[in-house]
Each structure stands twice: as C-alpha cells, then as structure tokens.
Design an enzyme around this catalytic site. Structure first.
Site, short mmCIF file in Angstrom:
data_model
loop_
_atom_site.label_atom_id
_atom_site.label_comp_id
_atom_site.label_asym_id
_atom_site.label_seq_id
_atom_site.Cartn_x
_atom_site.Cartn_y
_atom_site.Cartn_z
N CYS A 111 -3.80 31.00 -7.83
CA CYS A 111 -4.96 31.62 -8.49
C CYS A 111 -5.97 30.55 -8.89
O CYS A 111 -7.06 30.88 -9.34
CB CYS A 111 -4.53 32.43 -9.71
SG CYS A 111 -4.19 31.43 -11.19
N ALA A 124 4.65 -6.60 -3.65
CA ALA A 124 3.22 -6.35 -3.83
C ALA A 124 2.68 -7.00 -5.10
O ALA A 124 1.56 -7.51 -5.12
CB ALA A 124 2.97 -4.84 -3.87
N CYS A 158 -0.97 26.49 -10.54
CA CYS A 158 -0.35 27.79 -10.26
C CYS A 158 0.24 27.77 -8.86
O CYS A 158 -0.44 27.44 -7.89
CB CYS A 158 -1.40 28.89 -10.40
SG CYS A 158 -0.73 30.51 -9.99
N GLY A 212 3.12 -1.29 0.58
CA GLY A 212 4.31 -0.63 0.06
C GLY A 212 4.54 0.77 0.56
O GLY A 212 4.90 1.65 -0.22
N HIS A 247 -1.29 13.00 -1.90
CA HIS A 247 -0.15 13.87 -2.17
C HIS A 247 -0.21 14.50 -3.56
O HIS A 247 0.82 14.90 -4.10
CB HIS A 247 1.17 13.09 -1.97
CG HIS A 247 1.43 12.76 -0.52
ND1 HIS A 247 2.32 11.80 -0.10
CD2 HIS A 247 0.87 13.26 0.61
CE1 HIS A 247 2.32 11.74 1.23
NE2 HIS A 247 1.44 12.61 1.68
P1 OAD Z 1 8.92 5.02 0.90
O1 OAD Z 1 9.99 5.03 -0.12
O2 OAD Z 1 9.18 5.76 2.16
O3 OAD Z 1 8.59 3.52 1.30
C1 OAD Z 1 8.38 2.54 0.31
C2 OAD Z 1 8.05 1.24 1.00
O4 OAD Z 1 7.75 0.29 0.01
C3 OAD Z 1 9.17 0.66 1.87
O5 OAD Z 1 8.65 0.32 3.14
C4 OAD Z 1 9.62 -0.57 1.09
O6 OAD Z 1 10.02 -1.63 1.96
C5 OAD Z 1 8.36 -0.94 0.36
N1 OAD Z 1 8.57 -1.65 -0.91
C6 OAD Z 1 9.55 -1.49 -1.84
N2 OAD Z 1 9.36 -2.27 -2.91
C7 OAD Z 1 8.21 -2.97 -2.66
C8 OAD Z 1 7.48 -3.95 -3.39
N3 OAD Z 1 7.86 -4.37 -4.60
N4 OAD Z 1 6.36 -4.45 -2.81
C9 OAD Z 1 5.96 -4.04 -1.59
N5 OAD Z 1 6.61 -3.12 -0.86
C10 OAD Z 1 7.71 -2.58 -1.39
O7 OAD Z 1 7.60 5.53 0.18
P2 OAD Z 1 6.23 6.06 0.83
O8 OAD Z 1 5.92 5.35 2.08
O9 OAD Z 1 5.24 6.08 -0.25
O10 OAD Z 1 5.72 12.27 -0.23
O11 OAD Z 1 6.65 7.55 1.16
C11 OAD Z 1 5.68 8.44 1.64
C12 OAD Z 1 5.87 9.80 1.05
O12 OAD Z 1 7.23 10.22 1.21
C13 OAD Z 1 5.66 9.89 -0.43
O13 OAD Z 1 4.30 10.02 -0.79
C14 OAD Z 1 6.42 11.13 -0.78
C15 OAD Z 1 7.67 10.87 -0.01
O14 OAD Z 1 8.42 11.98 0.33
C16 OAD Z 1 5.48 13.33 -0.98
O15 OAD Z 1 5.81 13.40 -2.14
C17 OAD Z 1 4.77 14.43 -0.23
#
Ligand code: OAD
Length: 237
Positions: free
Chosen positions: A125, A226, A121, A182, A113
């Site tokens: 560009c 984690a 930009c 996570g 991501h």
């Molecule tokens: P999420 O916020 O959707 O999920 C975070 C996960 O981490 C959840 O399942 C929690 O249970 C878990 N979690 C929280 N604290 C934790 C800890 N200390 N140890 C282990 N697990 C833990 O985040 P992502 O799955 O990364 O996209 O979200 C995916 C994408 O959605 C991101 O990359 C971003 C967002 O919109 C973009 O920016 C394009």
C-alpha cells in the site's frame, strides 16, 4: 599494486564505489558467504530472506531481523566507510542494507537491496516508517491496510527498487573507475554492474580479502581488509 590503483584514481573524472558485506565486516556486521561464520552458512536464506519464508513463518523472520537490527545499530562506521564518505565526489552504490556509509557522512548513496532501518507494508500500500534499531519492533500490521509490515529490504526473488537500479546503472555506465569493495559478486542483477562499468570503458579496482567473482574483471586487485586498504587507496597527497 596500490600505487598503480592510486594513479588510476588520480586520472579519473568520475569514480563510483560498489560495495558488499565485506565493507561492513570490520564494523562487526557479518557477511553472508564467508564460511564458517557467514550468515548463509548458518541460516537458510530462503527461510529468512524470501517472501515464501515470510509467508511460512513471519515471526521467525521478524525476530531474525530484530537481531540483525540490534547488531547494525550497535556497529560504528569503520575506516573504509569514513574514507569513502570523505570523498564527496564519489557515488556509492551498495548492496548493504546497513546505514554505516550514511553515518560516516556519505551523501550520494544508492542502496540496491533496500535498508534495514525501515519497515514497509508487505501488501504494497506504500506505507513505510523508520524503526528504532536499539529497540526493533516485533511482528505487527500496517496501520494503513492491515497487511503485515516487513523490513524495507529486498528479499530473494524480489525485484530491486527501480529508481535505485536505474541510478546505479547510469552511474556505472558514466564512471571512469569503479572501486569494487568486499563483495563476492555472485548475486545478480547487482553483480552485473561491474560488467556494465567495464563494458563502458571504466577501469576496475577490486578490494577484497580474497579472490572473488569480480577478480577476472579487475584491472587492479588489492587483497586485504577494506578498513586498511580503502583509506590508503583514497588518501589525498
Ligand atoms: P558476501 O558475503 O557474499 O561476500 C562478502 C565478500 O566480502 C567476500 O568476497 C569476502 O571475501 C569479502 N570480505 C570479507 N571481509 C572483508 C574485509 N574485511 N575487507 C574486504 N573484503 C572482505 O556478501 P555480498 O557480496 O554483499 O542480498 O552479498 C551480496 C548479497 O547477498 C547481499 O546484499 C545480500 C546477500 O544475500 C540481499 O540481502 C538481497
């Protein structure tokens, strides 16, 4: 369960990690979907992380990213980043835009991501530059073509960087074990990599504080933070 997971890892030839915001949560970088403190519980992602939101109010978007940049700049890698980085053989595929795996010393990092420590930009560009996370820039124009500059991250509705996607897909197809850490595993196409690895015969180890969309694909699910579980999982005998 952790002993079972460690035995699976001991037999593996190639291991890949696939991480999300939960990996950096214990460093103080907020997740997106953990109510009530998750970012998307408090902010509208379409206003802050989409091309439409940027067109409607670019200053709002840049100010929000400036705050996130300060948070990431002040954060330190946690024990999970350090344990992952210590395994130089592991390819790290991450949805995270922070640089905490790099700062922990990881070399093979694929950021699906994009990255928050650079601007690029918006007019495509090709101009890009590193930004100072302690003193992030405000809204400004590209010095090459005068289009606005924007964070070098992927927004909703935008394609993933093709090189990163190809490398991640290949790594997931080739691995024996995928450690999923996570992530809620709801954002596609990234989340589809878990199925890619599974279909290619890899064992799936899931580390999360709670069940997630990755749970049904897990051979072993380790529930807990984690920062505690990953160091135990990867500790050398
Ligand atoms: P999420 O916020 O959707 O999920 C975070 C996960 O981490 C959840 O399942 C929690 O249970 C878990 N979690 C929280 N604290 C934790 C800890 N200390 N140890 C282990 N697990 C833990 O985040 P992502 O799955 O990364 O996209 O979200 C995916 C994408 O959605 C991101 O990359 C971003 C967002 O919109 C973009 O920016 C394009």
């Amino acid at each position: 369960m952790i002993d079972t997971a460690r035995r699976i890892l001991a037999d593996a030839r190639q291991v890949v990690s696939f991480s999300g915001a939960g990996l950096s949560a214990e460093s103080g970088v907020g997740t997106f979907r953990d109510a009530p403190q998750g970012m998307w519980s408090n902010y509208d992602p379409m206003r802050l992380a989409s091309p439409e939101g940027f067109a409607a109010d670019p200053g709002l978007v840049i100010d929000w990213y400036a705050a996130r940049r300060r948070t990431v700049g002040n954060a330190e890698p946690n024990p999970a980043h350090v344990a992952l980085a210590g395994r130089l053989d592991i390819v790290h595929v991450t949805q995270n835009v922070d640089d905490l795996l790099h700062r922990a010393g990881a070399r093979q990092v694929i950021q699906l991501h994009g990255r928050i420590d650079a601007d690029r930009c918006h007019g495509d560009c090709g101009y890009a530059e590193h930004v100072d996370m302690a003193d992030p820039p405000g809204l400004r124009d590209c010095p090459r073509c005068n289009s606005p500059l924007r964070p070098a991250v992927v927004w909703f509705g935008e394609p993933l960087p093709p090189d990163a996607w190809d490398a991640a897909e290949q790594a997931c197809r080739d691995c024996d074990v995928l450690i999923v850490i996570g992530t809620s595993a709801v954002v596609y196409p990234a989340a589809g990599l878990i199925g890619v690895a599974k279909a290619a015969g890899a064992r799936i180890i899931v580390v999360n504080t709670q069940p997630s969309e990755a749970s049904p694909l897990a051979d072993v699910e380790l529930l807990g933070p984690a920062g505690e579980i990953v160091p135990q999982l990867l500790a050398q005998e």
